[in-house]
Design a protein around this motif. Structure first.
Motif, short mmCIF file in Angstrom:
data_model
loop_
_atom_site.label_atom_id
_atom_site.label_comp_id
_atom_site.label_asym_id
_atom_site.label_seq_id
_atom_site.Cartn_x
_atom_site.Cartn_y
_atom_site.Cartn_z
N VAL A 93 0.85 -1.20 0.00
CA VAL A 93 0.00 0.00 0.00
C VAL A 93 0.88 1.25 0.00
CG1 VAL A 93 -1.59 1.35 1.43
CG2 VAL A 93 -2.04 -1.06 1.00
N ASN A 94 1.95 1.23 0.81
CA ASN A 94 2.90 2.35 0.82
C ASN A 94 3.56 2.51 -0.54
OD1 ASN A 94 2.38 3.01 3.47
ND2 ASN A 94 4.12 1.88 4.28
N TYR A 95 3.89 1.39 -1.19
CA TYR A 95 4.51 1.45 -2.51
C TYR A 95 3.54 2.06 -3.53
CZ TYR A 95 6.61 0.09 -6.91
OH TYR A 95 7.14 0.12 -8.16
N LYS A 96 2.27 1.66 -3.47
CA LYS A 96 1.27 2.21 -4.40
C LYS A 96 1.13 3.71 -4.22
CE LYS A 96 -1.97 -1.64 -4.93
NZ LYS A 96 -3.31 -2.10 -4.61
N SER A 97 1.14 4.16 -2.99
CA SER A 97 0.89 5.58 -2.73
C SER A 97 2.09 6.47 -2.99
CB SER A 97 0.41 5.79 -1.30
OG SER A 97 1.43 5.44 -0.38
N GLY A 98 3.32 5.97 -2.72
CA GLY A 98 4.46 6.87 -2.88
C GLY A 98 5.69 6.28 -3.51
N GLY A 99 5.62 5.08 -4.02
CA GLY A 99 6.77 4.48 -4.68
C GLY A 99 7.72 3.83 -3.68
N VAL A 100 8.93 3.56 -4.16
CA VAL A 100 9.92 2.85 -3.36
C VAL A 100 10.33 3.66 -2.13
CG1 VAL A 100 12.25 1.87 -3.38
CG2 VAL A 100 10.79 1.57 -5.35
N THR A 101 10.49 4.97 -2.29
CA THR A 101 10.93 5.78 -1.15
C THR A 101 9.90 5.74 -0.02
OG1 THR A 101 10.00 7.75 -2.21
CG2 THR A 101 12.36 7.34 -2.51
N SER A 102 8.65 5.78 -0.35
CA SER A 102 7.60 5.70 0.65
C SER A 102 7.57 4.33 1.31
CB SER A 102 6.24 6.00 0.03
OG SER A 102 5.21 5.85 0.96
N MET A 103 7.86 3.31 0.53
CA MET A 103 7.86 1.95 1.06
C MET A 103 9.01 1.72 2.04
SD MET A 103 8.00 -1.48 -1.19
CE MET A 103 8.00 -3.11 -0.51
N LEU A 104 10.14 2.37 1.80
CA LEU A 104 11.33 2.15 2.62
C LEU A 104 11.37 3.00 3.89
CD1 LEU A 104 14.10 1.82 -0.10
CD2 LEU A 104 12.99 0.01 1.20
N THR A 105 10.64 4.09 3.90
CA THR A 105 10.69 4.96 5.08
C THR A 105 9.63 4.53 6.08
OG1 THR A 105 9.22 6.55 4.02
CG2 THR A 105 11.59 6.98 3.87
#
Length: 175
Positions: free
Chosen positions: A76-88
């Motif tokens: 869900v984080n990846y869908k909303s903001g990409g890799v950077t959102s997924m990693l933070t």
């Protein structure tokens, strides 16, 4: 050239599609730069989805040794903001519900007062009840004072709270 792979998985009986825009080489390069296991697992999740290594999301979650809900939260984080959102990771700082900012300031003044210090965590606990009418459990008070003021039970003080300044001056004059 960016390759788009759609990962199909079932959510409550319906197929859900996840579009991964990064190429496999970009993901592998990003994986090599990760410094902690948590981030590595997240990137490995994307790589495994991209290579279609697993048929179900449960198999992928089991392979990564994470709960399926955790993996879904990553996606869900990846869908909303990409890799950077997924990693933070978002910080989980919550203020104390029991100890307000007013009580915190009072504790800070009393902890740093050399003439009227707390005699122990029990003394701080009683003082809060007397001054603010808020009852705080001993263990919570102890954790709070250690976390915010770096207190310890046996710490040498700058000056003893019962020290007589007059007697000190007289002693220094005679020696």
């Amino acid at each position: 050239m960016q390759c788009r792979i759609y990962f199909v998985y079932l959510v409550m009986g319906k197929k859900a599609y996840l579009e991964i825009t990064e190429s496999l080489s970009e993901l592998k390069q990003l994986l090599s730069k990760q410094k902690n296991l948590r981030s590595e697992k997240r990137i490995k999740c994307l790589i495994d989805i991209k290579t279609e290594k697993f048929d179900t999301r449960q198999e992928l979650a089991d392979y990564l040794s994470v709960h399926i809900r955790t993996m879904e939260r990553w996606l869900v984080n990846y869908k909303s903001g990409g890799v950077t959102s997924m990693l933070t990771d978002k910080p989980k700082k919550k203020g104390s519900k029991i100890i307000s900012s007013e009580i915190h300031k009072g504790l800070e003044q009393r902890v740093n007062d050399p003439h009227n210090p707390f005699l122990g965590y029990w003394d701080a606990q009683q003082w809060v009840v007397e001054q603010y009418g808020v009852e705080v459990k001993y263990q919570r008070m102890r954790e709070y004072l250690i976390q915010h003021f770096s207190t310890k039970l046996k710490v040498p003080r700058k000056s003893h709270y019962k020290k007589d300044n007059q007697a000190e001056k007289a002693f220094l004059k005679t020696s």
